[in-house]
Design an enzyme around this catalytic site. Structure first.
Site, PDB file in Angstrom:
ATOM      1  N   GLU A 198       0.805  -1.221   0.000  1.00  0.00           N
ATOM      2  CA  GLU A 198       0.000   0.000   0.000  1.00  0.00           C
ATOM      3  C   GLU A 198       0.839   1.272   0.000  1.00  0.00           C
ATOM      4  O   GLU A 198       0.318   2.368  -0.222  1.00  0.00           O
ATOM      5  CB  GLU A 198      -0.949  -0.006   1.195  1.00  0.00           C
ATOM      6  CG  GLU A 198      -2.065  -1.036   1.049  1.00  0.00           C
ATOM      7  CD  GLU A 198      -3.025  -1.036   2.226  1.00  0.00           C
ATOM      8  OE1 GLU A 198      -2.638  -0.560   3.319  1.00  0.00           O
ATOM      9  OE2 GLU A 198      -4.154  -1.520   2.050  1.00  0.00           O
ATOM     10  N   GLU A 232       6.911 -21.887   8.207  1.00  0.00           N
ATOM     11  CA  GLU A 232       7.180 -20.980   9.319  1.00  0.00           C
ATOM     12  C   GLU A 232       8.118 -21.601  10.349  1.00  0.00           C
ATOM     13  O   GLU A 232       8.668 -20.906  11.194  1.00  0.00           O
ATOM     14  CB  GLU A 232       5.883 -20.535   9.985  1.00  0.00           C
ATOM     15  CG  GLU A 232       5.173 -21.575  10.813  1.00  0.00           C
ATOM     16  CD  GLU A 232       3.952 -20.974  11.519  1.00  0.00           C
ATOM     17  OE1 GLU A 232       3.965 -20.975  12.758  1.00  0.00           O
ATOM     18  OE2 GLU A 232       3.033 -20.517  10.835  1.00  0.00           O
TER      19      GLU A 232
END
Length: 297
Positions: A80, A111
């Site tokens: 963004e 992960e």
């Protein structure tokens, strides 16, 4: 010690035995605790922003590392920044365990790989700032990234919801927003994720302000990628200068669609080329360019 995010919340034990409205109220009551938890870590967040400003001004970059919800929020924040602040490509980079595939669905074991985090951090240099995001404060992928970043000489930051995060020793700055047990035990997409989103919003927005990518509270480095944003550009120019729509459109066209030189031109009467030169001399800061041109308009 178990992370607070994994513990059962005594306030929501009956969540499956109440009506829809009561469930929503429980969720909202817990969400209301997040802002206070973020407010409590503003001193640490300040250190992280100031370190990021120093890194970027010194030619470095900002890297985010996270897995699952944390990684997705990091990707969102970095993505963004381009349309909102016209951030150069690669200045703020988000690394998500498992890559693009893991954005849409869980990828097994990624992960849990310190090696994966270290590999993704291979491009980090000593000029950079690295932000690891781990709600539990123990994600191996983030550990690998932070260790590699430390070895490269980068400044390291940990964003977590565990005040006793095992990864804390790997970070120069620890931002631990203590959001407590989740509504659903272990579901860190809830309060911990909301805290991370707030922290990333605050971190990156303040970084952009400090780098001169706003003037007052206006987005003067906005990139017009659609009709809505082109309209916003014109509204910003009109709001900032008092000029009519025709004058704003003409200035924006003359500036090849760049808002900052159009803004300086309208505020000072300086030709676009001179306005652009003043902005370059001022490292993009509108207020500094205006001062150099003899006005604080």
């Amino acid at each position: 010690m178990t992370s607070p995010t994994e513990q059962r919340n005594p306030r929501t034990l009956a969540i499956d035995a109440v009506g829809t409205s009561e469930i929503l109220q429980m969720l909202n009551n817990e969400d209301a605790r997040v802002a206070g938890a973020v407010s409590a870590v503003i001193p640490e967040l300040t250190k992280a922003v100031d370190a990021a400003v120093e890194a970027v001004r010194g030619g470095g970059r900002v890297h985010y590392f996270g897995a699952g919800t944390s990684g997705r929020l990091a990707v969102l924040d970095a993505a963004e920044l381009l349309p909102t602040f016209h951030v150069p490509d690669g200045l703020v980079v988000a690394h998500h365990a498992g890559g693009m595939e893991a954005l849409l669905r869980a990828v097994e074991n990624v992960e849990d790989s310190e090696d994966g985090g270290a590999a993704d951090a291979a491009a980090v240099t000593g000029q950079d700032l690295v932000v690891g995001l781990a709600a539990s404060g123990s994600t191996p992928y983030v550990a690998g990234a932070l260790k590699a970043a430390r070895a490269a000489g980068a400044t390291t930051v940990l964003v977590t919801s565990n005040p006793d995060a095992p990864l804390a020793p790997l970070a120069d700055v620890v931002i631990a927003a203590d959001t407590g047990p989740e509504v659903i035990a272990g579901s860190t997409r809830l309060k911990a994720g909301t805290a991370q989103k707030m922290i990333l919003n605050a971190f990156s927005t303040t970084l952009m302000i400090k780098l001169g990518r706003t003037w007052s509270n206006l987005m003067v480095d906005l990139v017009a990628t659609n009709k809505k944003l082109r309209g916003r550009m014109l509204r910003i120019l009109a709001e900032a200068t008092g000029a009519d729509e025709a004058a704003c459109e003409a200035a924006l066209a003359e500036a090849d669609g760049e808002l900052k030189p159009a803004l300086v031109h309208l505020l000072t009467g300086t030709p676009i080329a001179a306005a652009r030169a003043a902005l370059e001399s001022a490292h993009g800061r509108v207020a500094t360019a205006l001062a150099e041109l003899g006005t604080h308009a």
